[in-house]
Design a protein around this motif. Structure first.
Motif, PDB file in Angstrom:
ATOM      1  N   HIS B  35       0.850  -1.191   0.000  1.00 40.38           N
ATOM      2  CA  HIS B  35       0.000   0.000   0.000  1.00 40.38           C
ATOM      3  C   HIS B  35       0.885   1.239   0.000  1.00 40.38           C
ATOM      4  O   HIS B  35       1.502   1.570   1.019  1.00 40.38           O
ATOM      5  CB  HIS B  35      -0.906  -0.025   1.239  1.00 40.38           C
ATOM      6  CG  HIS B  35      -2.156   0.770   1.061  1.00 40.38           C
ATOM      7  ND1 HIS B  35      -2.145   2.089   0.695  1.00 40.38           N
ATOM      8  CD2 HIS B  35      -3.468   0.401   1.181  1.00 40.38           C
ATOM      9  CE1 HIS B  35      -3.394   2.524   0.609  1.00 40.38           C
ATOM     10  NE2 HIS B  35      -4.228   1.501   0.890  1.00 40.38           N
ATOM     11  N   GLU B  36       0.928   1.937  -1.140  1.00 46.03           N
ATOM     12  CA  GLU B  36       1.858   3.064  -1.323  1.00 46.03           C
ATOM     13  C   GLU B  36       1.592   4.231  -0.370  1.00 46.03           C
ATOM     14  O   GLU B  36       2.482   5.031  -0.118  1.00 46.03           O
ATOM     15  CB  GLU B  36       1.797   3.557  -2.775  1.00 46.03           C
ATOM     16  CG  GLU B  36       2.364   2.584  -3.782  1.00 46.03           C
ATOM     17  CD  GLU B  36       3.869   2.726  -4.005  1.00 46.03           C
ATOM     18  OE1 GLU B  36       4.289   3.780  -4.494  1.00 46.03           O
ATOM     19  OE2 GLU B  36       4.606   1.784  -3.671  1.00 46.03           O
ATOM     20  N   VAL B  37       0.353   4.339   0.140  1.00 42.90           N
ATOM     21  CA  VAL B  37       0.055   5.443   1.068  1.00 42.90           C
ATOM     22  C   VAL B  37       0.718   5.172   2.425  1.00 42.90           C
ATOM     23  O   VAL B  37       1.267   6.067   3.053  1.00 42.90           O
ATOM     24  CB  VAL B  37      -1.467   5.639   1.240  1.00 42.90           C
ATOM     25  CG1 VAL B  37      -1.775   6.664   2.341  1.00 42.90           C
ATOM     26  CG2 VAL B  37      -2.084   6.107  -0.072  1.00 42.90           C
ATOM     27  N   LEU B  38       0.703   3.892   2.828  1.00 48.09           N
ATOM     28  CA  LEU B  38       1.303   3.536   4.120  1.00 48.09           C
ATOM     29  C   LEU B  38       2.827   3.553   4.052  1.00 48.09           C
ATOM     30  O   LEU B  38       3.479   4.126   4.912  1.00 48.09           O
ATOM     31  CB  LEU B  38       0.818   2.155   4.575  1.00 48.09           C
ATOM     32  CG  LEU B  38      -0.604   2.091   5.094  1.00 48.09           C
ATOM     33  CD1 LEU B  38      -0.951   0.666   5.499  1.00 48.09           C
ATOM     34  CD2 LEU B  38      -0.801   3.017   6.298  1.00 48.09           C
ATOM     35  N   LEU B  39       3.378   2.909   3.055  1.00 51.45           N
ATOM     36  CA  LEU B  39       4.835   2.939   2.876  1.00 51.45           C
ATOM     37  C   LEU B  39       5.159   2.892   1.381  1.00 51.45           C
ATOM     38  O   LEU B  39       5.076   1.855   0.740  1.00 51.45           O
ATOM     39  CB  LEU B  39       5.514   1.766   3.603  1.00 51.45           C
ATOM     40  CG  LEU B  39       7.043   1.811   3.570  1.00 51.45           C
ATOM     41  CD1 LEU B  39       7.578   3.065   4.263  1.00 51.45           C
ATOM     42  CD2 LEU B  39       7.646   0.580   4.223  1.00 51.45           C
ATOM     43  N   VAL B  40       5.538   4.065   0.896  1.00 51.21           N
ATOM     44  CA  VAL B  40       5.857   4.180  -0.525  1.00 51.21           C
ATOM     45  C   VAL B  40       7.196   3.499  -0.789  1.00 51.21           C
ATOM     46  O   VAL B  40       8.046   3.437   0.096  1.00 51.21           O
ATOM     47  CB  VAL B  40       5.891   5.684  -0.920  1.00 51.21           C
ATOM     48  CG1 VAL B  40       7.037   6.396  -0.269  1.00 51.21           C
ATOM     49  CG2 VAL B  40       5.932   5.858  -2.427  1.00 51.21           C
ATOM     50  N   SER B  41       7.367   2.970  -1.996  1.00 49.94           N
ATOM     51  CA  SER B  41       8.632   2.289  -2.313  1.00 49.94           C
ATOM     52  C   SER B  41       9.679   3.309  -2.765  1.00 49.94           C
ATOM     53  O   SER B  41       9.332   4.373  -3.280  1.00 49.94           O
ATOM     54  CB  SER B  41       8.399   1.267  -3.423  1.00 49.94           C
ATOM     55  OG  SER B  41       8.243   1.950  -4.643  1.00 49.94           O
ATOM     56  N   ALA B  46      11.809   7.855  -6.125  1.00 51.57           N
ATOM     57  CA  ALA B  46      12.786   8.324  -7.113  1.00 51.57           C
ATOM     58  C   ALA B  46      12.076   8.845  -8.350  1.00 51.57           C
ATOM     59  O   ALA B  46      12.437   9.895  -8.914  1.00 51.57           O
ATOM     60  CB  ALA B  46      13.742   7.192  -7.470  1.00 51.57           C
ATOM     61  N   ARG B  47      11.045   8.121  -8.763  1.00 54.92           N
ATOM     62  CA  ARG B  47      10.279   8.514  -9.953  1.00 54.92           C
ATOM     63  C   ARG B  47       9.599   9.866  -9.727  1.00 54.92           C
ATOM     64  O   ARG B  47       9.646  10.754 -10.569  1.00 54.92           O
ATOM     65  CB  ARG B  47       9.236   7.431 -10.264  1.00 54.92           C
ATOM     66  CG  ARG B  47       9.016   7.234 -11.764  1.00 54.92           C
ATOM     67  CD  ARG B  47       8.036   6.112 -12.040  1.00 54.92           C
ATOM     68  NE  ARG B  47       8.613   4.791 -11.806  1.00 54.92           N
ATOM     69  CZ  ARG B  47       7.960   3.761 -11.283  1.00 54.92           C
ATOM     70  NH1 ARG B  47       6.718   3.876 -10.908  1.00 54.92           N
ATOM     71  NH2 ARG B  47       8.551   2.593 -11.158  1.00 54.92           N
ATOM     72  N   ARG B  48       9.001  10.021  -8.538  1.00 55.78           N
ATOM     73  CA  ARG B  48       8.295  11.266  -8.200  1.00 55.78           C
ATOM     74  C   ARG B  48       9.274  12.447  -8.114  1.00 55.78           C
ATOM     75  O   ARG B  48       8.980  13.538  -8.585  1.00 55.78           O
ATOM     76  CB  ARG B  48       7.555  11.092  -6.851  1.00 55.78           C
ATOM     77  CG  ARG B  48       6.776  12.303  -6.405  1.00 55.78           C
ATOM     78  CD  ARG B  48       5.650  12.647  -7.383  1.00 55.78           C
ATOM     79  NE  ARG B  48       4.997  13.909  -7.048  1.00 55.78           N
ATOM     80  CZ  ARG B  48       4.737  14.874  -7.911  1.00 55.78           C
ATOM     81  NH1 ARG B  48       5.061  14.746  -9.192  1.00 55.78           N
ATOM     82  NH2 ARG B  48       4.137  15.979  -7.535  1.00 55.78           N
ATOM     83  N   LEU B  49      10.452  12.163  -7.527  1.00 54.18           N
ATOM     84  CA  LEU B  49      11.465  13.215  -7.406  1.00 54.18           C
ATOM     85  C   LEU B  49      11.937  13.652  -8.791  1.00 54.18           C
ATOM     86  O   LEU B  49      12.097  14.854  -9.065  1.00 54.18           O
ATOM     87  CB  LEU B  49      12.653  12.713  -6.572  1.00 54.18           C
ATOM     88  CG  LEU B  49      13.706  13.772  -6.213  1.00 54.18           C
ATOM     89  CD1 LEU B  49      13.108  14.921  -5.404  1.00 54.18           C
ATOM     90  CD2 LEU B  49      14.849  13.146  -5.412  1.00 54.18           C
ATOM     91  N   ALA B  50      12.113  12.679  -9.687  1.00 56.78           N
ATOM     92  CA  ALA B  50      12.543  13.001 -11.052  1.00 56.78           C
ATOM     93  C   ALA B  50      11.504  13.885 -11.739  1.00 56.78           C
ATOM     94  O   ALA B  50      11.848  14.815 -12.476  1.00 56.78           O
ATOM     95  CB  ALA B  50      12.761  11.720 -11.846  1.00 56.78           C
TER      96      ALA B  50
END
Lengths: 192, 256
Positions: B35-41, B46-50
């Motif tokens: 669950h990405e809301v609880l613990l994002v990978s 990295a993708r979001r930061l890019a």
């Protein structure tokens, strides 16, 4: 003007180090003070420099005069270069060439000029201390065992350089080695 | 001197393998929870930061916060040194400043921030908060440095009649700089933590703090992690640059 010490007494608790000591330091001459350890030689120099007050007695001929000193310890700014330590007490605008020439005269290599003194050996530091005292603008030079920690060759160079650069100045120095006094041509005072 | 565990200092003792190991553990945990809301990978972060790096608003937010926090820090460094010099010279000033310094050191950031919101606009809140966090550290360390100046060197300066200006430049500055350096290392880490916390409370438009706040409101965990990573990177770069300047100053002084 000669420096005169009249009936100086100094004690640290029950330990009396100077008891009614009097002497005259001639103007423009070298005076050497010798004596066993613990007899108040360093205390005497400190009183002359105004760093300590005698319990009784007085010193004349020192006030208003420019002083220079070699202390028993090096008292160098450890994280500054040799040149900076010397320049600290010199007149403004002292050129590196002058300092380098003086360093060479006492056997210090030119690469010591910009070397921080904390990375120098005891003997190298001591020679920087002597040069600092000699290159300052002074009327009275006070030296407390200036040539200790120096090997024979370095000591000889340092003594000759001191003699050459203190000519005509009032010099008082403490030593345990009478030959130093002979080379500097000083009058000897013994503290018994 | 105050000990330091600032991000920059930590970065110098980091090895690659433990970082990789922790990233793998993080990735594994994230996949396990699913669950990405609880613990994002880490990959999503990295993708979001890019993505963010490519947006103009990202850089304007970084510079908005950087400008203010850096200004607060520099102001604190300058006034901390100035106050310490005055306090060392005049005992009354030291006594006068003592309660203020104790107050600044022991008051929680949140209390300061909420109080400061009454006095200054939220846009400049991080300047004040980072100043209040760093100034007491610089002041205390530099004052300790001045007080511990070698008395034998001061005696030597008296004998040679070294003028006050040279005495300060050669004897005091060279002995106080390591204390100042240590204070800056601690202060640099603190000013970023406190400055960003202040922005999250004050929510000034266009700041990193606002972006963190929005990430919280919309449960945008990738954004939260990406902005946190950005803060760490910016603070490390700022710390490295500032400490490089201090080291250059020390080298310059040693060769005066």
């Amino acid at each position: 003007m000669a420096v005169e010490l009249f009936e100086i007494c100094k004690a640290y608790g029950a330990n009396i180090v100077l008891d009614n000591f009097s002497c005259r330091i001639e103007e423009g001459a070298v005076t050497c003070i010798m004596g066993p350890s613990g007899r108040g030689k360093t205390t005497l120099l400190r009183i002359m420099l105004g760093l300590e007050q005698p319990d009784s007695g007085r010193v004349t001929g020192m006030s208003g005069r420019r002083k220079s000193a070699v202390f028993q310890e090096d008292r160098l700014c450890d994280n500054l270069s040799a040149a900076s330590n010397i320049r600290l007490v010199c007149r403004k605008g002292m050129r590196n060439e002058e300092i380098e020439a003086a360093m060479s005269a006492v056997g210090l290599a030119s690469d010591c000029l910009n070397q921080t003194v904390r990375s120098m050996s005891g003997g190298q530091r001591r020679r920087v201390v002597i040069l600092r005292a000699l290159m300052a603008d002074y009327d009275v030079l006070v030296m407390d065992e200036p040539f200790k920690e120096l090997d024979v060759e370095a000591k000889e160079k340092a003594i000759l350089h001191t003699r050459e650069h203190s000519l005509g100045k009032t010099v008082v120095f403490v030593t345990h080695d009478e030959s130093e006094c002979d080379i500097l041509g000083g009058r000897l005072i013994r503290l018994e | 001197m105050t000990s330091s565990t600032s991000p920059g200092k930590l970065a110098r003792v980091l090895r690659v393998w433990p970082v990789v190991a922790w990233l793998l553990i993080w990735q594994g945990l994230s996949m396990y929870i699913g669950h990405e809301v609880l613990l994002v990978s880490p990959v999503t972060v990295a993708r979001r930061l890019a993505q963010l790096v490519g947006e103009a608003v990202f850089w304007s937010s970084v510079f908005f916060s950087l400008r203010r926090i850096a200004f607060g820090f520099l102001l604190a460094a300058v006034t901390g040194v100035l106050f310490a010099a005055l306090a060392a010279r005049f005992r009354r000033i030291e006594e006068f400043l003592a309660p203020v310094v104790v107050l600044f050191k022991s008051t929680p950031v949140a209390s300061f921030t909420i109080l400061a919101l009454i006095w200054v606009s939220s846009r400049n809140l991080s300047v004040l908060v980072s100043y209040l966090m760093v100034m007491p550290i610089v002041y205390t360390n530099v004052l300790n440095g001045i007080k511990s100046a070698n008395p034998k060197l001061l005696e030597m300066a008296d004998v040679f009649g070294i003028p006050a200006g040279r005495r300060i430049a050669y004897i005091y500055v060279s002995q106080v700089l390591p204390f100042f350096q240590s204070a800056c290392l601690v202060g640099l880490g603190l000013c970023w933590k406190a400055g960003i916390a202040a922005e999250v409370i004050g929510i000034p438009g266009g700041s990193i703090g606002e972006k963190l706040y929005m990430a919280k409101v919309y449960l945008a965990t990738p954004d939260l992690f990406a902005w946190t990573l950005t803060i760490i990177c910016v603070s490390v770069v700022f710390e490295r640059l500032f400490m490089l300047l201090v080291r250059l100053l020390i080298t310059r002084l040693e060769r005066l």
